[in-house]
Design a protein around this motif. Sequence first.
Motif, PDB file in Angstrom:
ATOM      1  N   GLU A  25     -10.209  -0.244  -5.695  1.00 44.18           N
ATOM      2  CA  GLU A  25      -9.431   0.207  -4.435  1.00 44.18           C
ATOM      3  C   GLU A  25      -9.649   1.305  -4.750  1.00 44.18           C
ATOM      4  OE1 GLU A  25      -6.396  -3.543  -7.288  1.00 44.18           O
ATOM      5  OE2 GLU A  25      -7.663  -1.394  -8.450  1.00 44.18           O
ATOM      6  N   ARG A  26      -9.982   2.341  -5.857  1.00 45.35           N
ATOM      7  CA  ARG A  26      -9.716   3.712  -4.932  1.00 45.35           C
ATOM      8  C   ARG A  26     -10.657   3.969  -3.929  1.00 45.35           C
ATOM      9  NH1 ARG A  26     -11.301   4.238 -10.625  1.00 45.35           N
ATOM     10  NH2 ARG A  26     -14.100   4.550  -9.759  1.00 45.35           N
ATOM     11  N   TRP A  65     -12.339  -6.379  -0.744  1.00 39.35           N
ATOM     12  CA  TRP A  65     -11.069  -5.850  -0.409  1.00 39.35           C
ATOM     13  C   TRP A  65     -10.699  -6.157   0.886  1.00 39.35           C
ATOM     14  CZ3 TRP A  65      -7.461  -3.932  -4.056  1.00 39.35           C
ATOM     15  CH2 TRP A  65      -6.331  -3.549  -3.137  1.00 39.35           C
ATOM     16  N   TRP A 102      -9.847   2.458  -1.309  1.00 36.30           N
ATOM     17  CA  TRP A 102      -8.890   2.334  -0.251  1.00 36.30           C
ATOM     18  C   TRP A 102      -7.627   3.102  -0.845  1.00 36.30           C
ATOM     19  CZ3 TRP A 102      -7.929   0.366   4.060  1.00 36.30           C
ATOM     20  CH2 TRP A 102      -7.298  -0.331   4.254  1.00 36.30           C
ATOM     21  N   TYR A 103      -7.340   3.253  -1.419  1.00 32.60           N
ATOM     22  CA  TYR A 103      -6.487   3.943  -1.752  1.00 32.60           C
ATOM     23  C   TYR A 103      -5.847   5.654  -1.808  1.00 32.60           C
ATOM     24  CZ  TYR A 103      -3.315   0.101  -2.706  1.00 32.60           C
ATOM     25  OH  TYR A 103      -3.451  -0.830  -2.472  1.00 32.60           O
ATOM     26  N   ASP A 150       1.015  -0.855  -0.380  1.00 31.16           N
ATOM     27  CA  ASP A 150       0.021  -0.081  -0.183  1.00 31.16           C
ATOM     28  C   ASP A 150       0.697   1.219   0.236  1.00 31.16           C
ATOM     29  OD1 ASP A 150      -2.703  -1.130  -0.087  1.00 31.16           O
ATOM     30  OD2 ASP A 150      -3.055  -1.960   2.145  1.00 31.16           O
ATOM     31  N   MET A 191      -7.951   2.555 -11.675  1.00 31.09           N
ATOM     32  CA  MET A 191      -8.026   1.198 -10.281  1.00 31.09           C
ATOM     33  C   MET A 191      -8.844   1.092 -10.358  1.00 31.09           C
ATOM     34  SD  MET A 191      -5.865   2.600  -7.240  1.00 31.09           S
ATOM     35  CE  MET A 191      -4.805   3.368  -6.494  1.00 31.09           C
ATOM     36  N   THR A 192      -9.415   0.396  -9.833  1.00 30.92           N
ATOM     37  CA  THR A 192     -11.137  -0.347 -10.062  1.00 30.92           C
ATOM     38  C   THR A 192     -11.554   0.064  -9.221  1.00 30.92           C
ATOM     39  OG1 THR A 192     -11.297  -1.926  -7.777  1.00 30.92           O
ATOM     40  CG2 THR A 192     -10.902  -2.923 -10.226  1.00 30.92           C
TER      41      THR A 192
END
Length: 230
Positions: free
Chosen positions: A86-87, A140, A89-90, A59, A82-83
Amino acid sequence: MQATEIKDKLKSLIEQASSVDHNLARRLEEINRWVKNIKPGSLTAKPFVIAFLLEVITDSTIWLIIKSLPSEEEQKAKFELMTPIERYWYGYLFPRWINASDSKFYIWKQKLMAGEFNQVDDDIIRSIAQDVVSREGSFWQRYIADLSMATDLIVSSRNNQPLCIQVTSVSEELNYQKYQAWQNTLRSWEIERGLFLSYNPKDANFVNQLVNVALYNSDYLSGGKYLKFS
């Protein structure tokens, strides 16, 4: 990645983060102090610690790639690749963890190191995740989300609306207290909506039921709602 490589990578990331994101450097330095005096063989014998370190390295590496891009437009373009999960999360949860105070971090680091981390619902969570994927959804999982944010899984349906989920099999009498603690945790991290799933392991169809509820609410649960489903 071996234990020695993990330690070296942590140090490298701290050095890189010191000129890109001071709060990430501070977090990584805290983690480095936690493991630096543990011999590689002893560290290898702690699988949950190793798994957590590998997640943080992954990460942090991705986050530093994004933060190192020279313009906001390029950073935004990176997120667009990103998916949606993912977007989420990040782009939201991981940077919140980097920048916010985490009152639980000190406690669960100790538990991980002592081997006291007990994933009692791990098989159920894995079954839920597999069922979500079989229905063209996505999921996730992160130790940070689980232990600091009371989130066993982040689930997204085909319509791509990530939803934080807690899964428990505790008795109905204890459910209310755990639900209140879960809800307070999500609010403290400014997670706008969540689903608290309580299941009866004697019900042969409960995984299918939980996934139905999770995917439906991924699409339709309103912001500011923290739904309990038994």
